[in-house]
Design a protein around this motif. Sequence first.
Motif, PDB file in Angstrom:
ATOM      1  N   LEU A 193      36.480  68.975  37.373  1.00 12.18           N
ATOM      2  CA  LEU A 193      36.301  69.628  36.061  1.00 12.18           C
ATOM      3  C   LEU A 193      35.582  68.704  35.089  1.00 12.18           C
ATOM      4  O   LEU A 193      34.728  69.145  34.318  1.00 12.18           O
ATOM      5  CB  LEU A 193      37.652  70.029  35.481  1.00 12.18           C
ATOM      6  N   LEU A 194      35.909  67.419  35.155  1.00 13.11           N
ATOM      7  CA  LEU A 194      35.256  66.482  34.222  1.00 13.11           C
ATOM      8  C   LEU A 194      33.790  66.312  34.572  1.00 13.11           C
ATOM      9  O   LEU A 194      32.955  66.070  33.700  1.00 13.11           O
ATOM     10  CB  LEU A 194      35.993  65.142  34.228  1.00 13.11           C
ATOM     11  N   LYS A 195      33.466  66.464  35.840  1.00 10.24           N
ATOM     12  CA  LYS A 195      32.064  66.408  36.243  1.00 10.24           C
ATOM     13  C   LYS A 195      31.304  67.577  35.596  1.00 10.24           C
ATOM     14  O   LYS A 195      30.247  67.397  34.994  1.00 10.24           O
ATOM     15  CB  LYS A 195      31.954  66.469  37.763  1.00 10.24           C
ATOM     16  N   PHE A 196      31.857  68.773  35.695  1.00  8.60           N
ATOM     17  CA  PHE A 196      31.198  69.929  35.083  1.00  8.60           C
ATOM     18  C   PHE A 196      31.209  69.837  33.564  1.00  8.60           C
ATOM     19  O   PHE A 196      30.313  70.357  32.894  1.00  8.60           O
ATOM     20  CB  PHE A 196      31.854  71.234  35.546  1.00  8.60           C
ATOM     21  N   ALA A 197      32.224  69.172  33.013  1.00  2.63           N
ATOM     22  CA  ALA A 197      32.294  69.021  31.552  1.00  2.63           C
ATOM     23  C   ALA A 197      31.087  68.223  31.049  1.00  2.63           C
ATOM     24  O   ALA A 197      30.616  68.435  29.929  1.00  2.63           O
ATOM     25  CB  ALA A 197      33.595  68.334  31.158  1.00  2.63           C
ATOM     26  N   GLU A 198      30.550  67.330  31.886  1.00  2.83           N
ATOM     27  CA  GLU A 198      29.382  66.544  31.455  1.00  2.83           C
ATOM     28  C   GLU A 198      28.201  67.468  31.200  1.00  2.83           C
ATOM     29  O   GLU A 198      27.383  67.232  30.314  1.00  2.83           O
ATOM     30  CB  GLU A 198      29.026  65.492  32.516  1.00  2.83           C
ATOM     31  N   GLU A 199      28.125  68.550  31.976  1.00  5.63           N
ATOM     32  CA  GLU A 199      27.019  69.498  31.851  1.00  5.63           C
ATOM     33  C   GLU A 199      27.301  70.531  30.747  1.00  5.63           C
ATOM     34  O   GLU A 199      26.410  70.879  29.969  1.00  5.63           O
ATOM     35  CB  GLU A 199      26.920  70.169  33.230  1.00  5.63           C
ATOM     36  N   ILE A 200      28.548  70.956  30.643  1.00  5.29           N
ATOM     37  CA  ILE A 200      28.874  72.063  29.730  1.00  5.29           C
ATOM     38  C   ILE A 200      29.221  71.563  28.325  1.00  5.29           C
ATOM     39  O   ILE A 200      28.993  72.258  27.338  1.00  5.29           O
ATOM     40  CB  ILE A 200      29.997  72.929  30.358  1.00  5.29           C
ATOM     41  N   PHE A 201      29.738  70.338  28.234  1.00  7.02           N
ATOM     42  CA  PHE A 201      30.021  69.729  26.926  1.00  7.02           C
ATOM     43  C   PHE A 201      29.287  68.390  26.853  1.00  7.02           C
ATOM     44  O   PHE A 201      29.925  67.334  26.827  1.00  7.02           O
ATOM     45  CB  PHE A 201      31.523  69.496  26.750  1.00  7.02           C
ATOM     46  N   PRO A 202      27.923  68.393  26.828  1.00 10.99           N
ATOM     47  CA  PRO A 202      27.203  67.111  26.864  1.00 10.99           C
ATOM     48  C   PRO A 202      27.472  66.241  25.630  1.00 10.99           C
ATOM     49  O   PRO A 202      27.271  65.035  25.671  1.00 10.99           O
ATOM     50  CB  PRO A 202      25.729  67.539  26.939  1.00 10.99           C
ATOM     51  N   LYS A 203      27.955  66.875  24.553  1.00 11.83           N
ATOM     52  CA  LYS A 203      28.210  66.082  23.338  1.00 11.83           C
ATOM     53  C   LYS A 203      29.674  65.698  23.181  1.00 11.83           C
ATOM     54  O   LYS A 203      30.080  65.267  22.095  1.00 11.83           O
ATOM     55  CB  LYS A 203      27.773  66.891  22.115  1.00 11.83           C
ATOM     56  N   ALA A 204      30.463  65.869  24.226  1.00  9.06           N
ATOM     57  CA  ALA A 204      31.899  65.560  24.122  1.00  9.06           C
ATOM     58  C   ALA A 204      32.101  64.116  23.683  1.00  9.06           C
ATOM     59  O   ALA A 204      31.406  63.210  24.140  1.00  9.06           O
ATOM     60  CB  ALA A 204      32.577  65.815  25.463  1.00  9.06           C
ATOM     61  N   LYS A 205      33.084  63.914  22.783  1.00 10.57           N
ATOM     62  CA  LYS A 205      33.334  62.561  22.256  1.00 10.57           C
ATOM     63  C   LYS A 205      34.162  61.739  23.237  1.00 10.57           C
ATOM     64  O   LYS A 205      34.022  60.531  23.334  1.00 10.57           O
ATOM     65  CB  LYS A 205      34.157  62.674  20.953  1.00 10.57           C
ATOM     66  N   GLU A 206      35.067  62.429  23.933  1.00 10.34           N
ATOM     67  CA  GLU A 206      36.006  61.709  24.803  1.00 10.34           C
ATOM     68  C   GLU A 206      36.412  62.609  25.967  1.00 10.34           C
ATOM     69  O   GLU A 206      36.687  63.799  25.763  1.00 10.34           O
ATOM     70  CB  GLU A 206      37.264  61.376  23.980  1.00 10.34           C
ATOM     71  N   LYS A 207      36.457  62.037  27.157  1.00  7.21           N
ATOM     72  CA  LYS A 207      36.924  62.809  28.313  1.00  7.21           C
ATOM     73  C   LYS A 207      37.952  61.954  29.070  1.00  7.21           C
ATOM     74  O   LYS A 207      37.644  60.813  29.435  1.00  7.21           O
ATOM     75  CB  LYS A 207      35.763  63.175  29.245  1.00  7.21           C
ATOM     76  N   VAL A 208      39.130  62.537  29.275  1.00  5.51           N
ATOM     77  CA  VAL A 208      40.196  61.797  29.954  1.00  5.51           C
ATOM     78  C   VAL A 208      40.697  62.618  31.141  1.00  5.51           C
ATOM     79  O   VAL A 208      40.972  63.812  31.005  1.00  5.51           O
ATOM     80  CB  VAL A 208      41.388  61.524  28.990  1.00  5.51           C
ATOM     81  N   GLY A 209      40.815  61.966  32.286  1.00  4.06           N
ATOM     82  CA  GLY A 209      41.414  62.590  33.459  1.00  4.06           C
ATOM     83  C   GLY A 209      42.786  61.984  33.682  1.00  4.06           C
ATOM     84  O   GLY A 209      42.961  60.768  33.535  1.00  4.06           O
ATOM     85  N   PHE A 210      43.756  62.804  34.055  1.00  2.00           N
ATOM     86  CA  PHE A 210      45.150  62.361  34.131  1.00  2.00           C
ATOM     87  C   PHE A 210      45.789  62.940  35.386  1.00  2.00           C
ATOM     88  O   PHE A 210      45.715  64.154  35.626  1.00  2.00           O
ATOM     89  CB  PHE A 210      45.857  62.888  32.869  1.00  2.00           C
ATOM     90  N   ASP A 211      46.397  62.104  36.211  1.00  2.00           N
ATOM     91  CA  ASP A 211      46.969  62.599  37.483  1.00  2.00           C
ATOM     92  C   ASP A 211      47.936  61.543  38.028  1.00  2.00           C
ATOM     93  O   ASP A 211      47.685  60.345  37.874  1.00  2.00           O
ATOM     94  CB  ASP A 211      45.828  62.825  38.500  1.00  2.00           C
ATOM     95  N   PRO A 212      49.025  61.975  38.675  1.00  2.00           N
ATOM     96  CA  PRO A 212      49.957  60.973  39.236  1.00  2.00           C
ATOM     97  C   PRO A 212      49.506  60.370  40.562  1.00  2.00           C
ATOM     98  O   PRO A 212      50.078  59.366  41.002  1.00  2.00           O
ATOM     99  CB  PRO A 212      51.255  61.770  39.443  1.00  2.00           C
ATOM    100  N   SER A 213      48.508  60.974  41.224  1.00  2.00           N
ATOM    101  CA  SER A 213      48.119  60.479  42.551  1.00  2.00           C
ATOM    102  C   SER A 213      47.049  59.389  42.442  1.00  2.00           C
ATOM    103  O   SER A 213      45.911  59.647  42.039  1.00  2.00           O
ATOM    104  CB  SER A 213      47.603  61.655  43.404  1.00  2.00           C
ATOM    105  N   GLY A 214      47.436  58.169  42.852  1.00  2.00           N
ATOM    106  CA  GLY A 214      46.503  57.043  42.796  1.00  2.00           C
ATOM    107  C   GLY A 214      45.272  57.277  43.657  1.00  2.00           C
ATOM    108  O   GLY A 214      44.156  56.927  43.281  1.00  2.00           O
ATOM    109  N   GLU A 215      45.482  57.892  44.830  1.00  2.00           N
ATOM    110  CA  GLU A 215      44.351  58.129  45.755  1.00  2.00           C
ATOM    111  C   GLU A 215      43.352  59.114  45.156  1.00  2.00           C
ATOM    112  O   GLU A 215      42.140  58.955  45.294  1.00  2.00           O
ATOM    113  CB  GLU A 215      44.876  58.684  47.082  1.00  2.00           C
TER     114      GLU A 215
END
Length: 224
Positions: free
Chosen positions: A53-75
């Motif tokens: 989703l964050l990859k697509f956010a680069e295209e759909i929200f090119p002016k985003a100020k901040e992007k954070v990904g959050f997940d419990p799985s280290g892998e």
Amino acid sequence: MFDSIARRYDLANHVISLGMHLFWKKKALRESRNFLKREEISILDLACGTGDLLKFAEEIFPKAKEKVGFDPSGEMLQRAVRRGLKAHFIRGAAEYLPFKDNSFDLITVSFGVRNFENRGKAFEEIFRVLKPDGIFTVLEFAKPDNGDLFQNLSWCYTKRVVPTLGGIISGSKEPYEYLAQSIERFPLPKNLTEEVERKGFKTLKVERLFPPITVLYIFKKLTG
Ligand SMILES: C[S@@+](CC[C@H](N)C(=O)[O-])C[C@H]1O[C@@H](n2cnc3c(N)ncnc32)[C@H](O)[C@@H]1O
């Protein structure tokens, strides 16, 4: 469990959904943008997995100020980091978000809500860290809620074909058997919507996509 399938997770997703998951994810972001009506936003993607989703956010929200990904799985997070996205990644569970109140304009969860151990607590946390009028977007599977042929066919495919296919591709059948079981236990769209609304959100959209095992939900944080 997600650590064990992380290596082949993206490939399995492509094959099992016949590439449709990419379309669902882009649509979720585009529709969220329509409701936000602005692009210079901060985005938190919960249960981000390998960072689609964050990859697509680069295209759909090119002016985003901040992007954070959050997940419990280290892998999963390691794979997301390796994609070299303009985002930062934090390890943790949605039930305990290490962010200040009113921090994000958009919070997304694609195919993660089913895995939350305590959905109520996670929705409260999402409400807390979302800005007033912020948007909360969910993609999630749902079992059929009527006799619709496509709903029932896609459910049959998920129960009967996906465990075998997922097992062959990822080397582990168990997580894909868990997929159907967890969808079976998961609320129908009407009930999930009521659950989220009880935490203070307004429902802007609930739509079964194609194939109709996938549902897009868009909520807004109500204030005052
Ligand atoms: C099916 S994957 C979805 C990944 C990604 N969002 C996507 O759509 O490809 C579900 C993810 O939920 C994560 N997860 C499990 N429990 C969680 C929790 N309590 N809080 C946040 N994420 C969780 C897993 O580690 C996994 O990466």
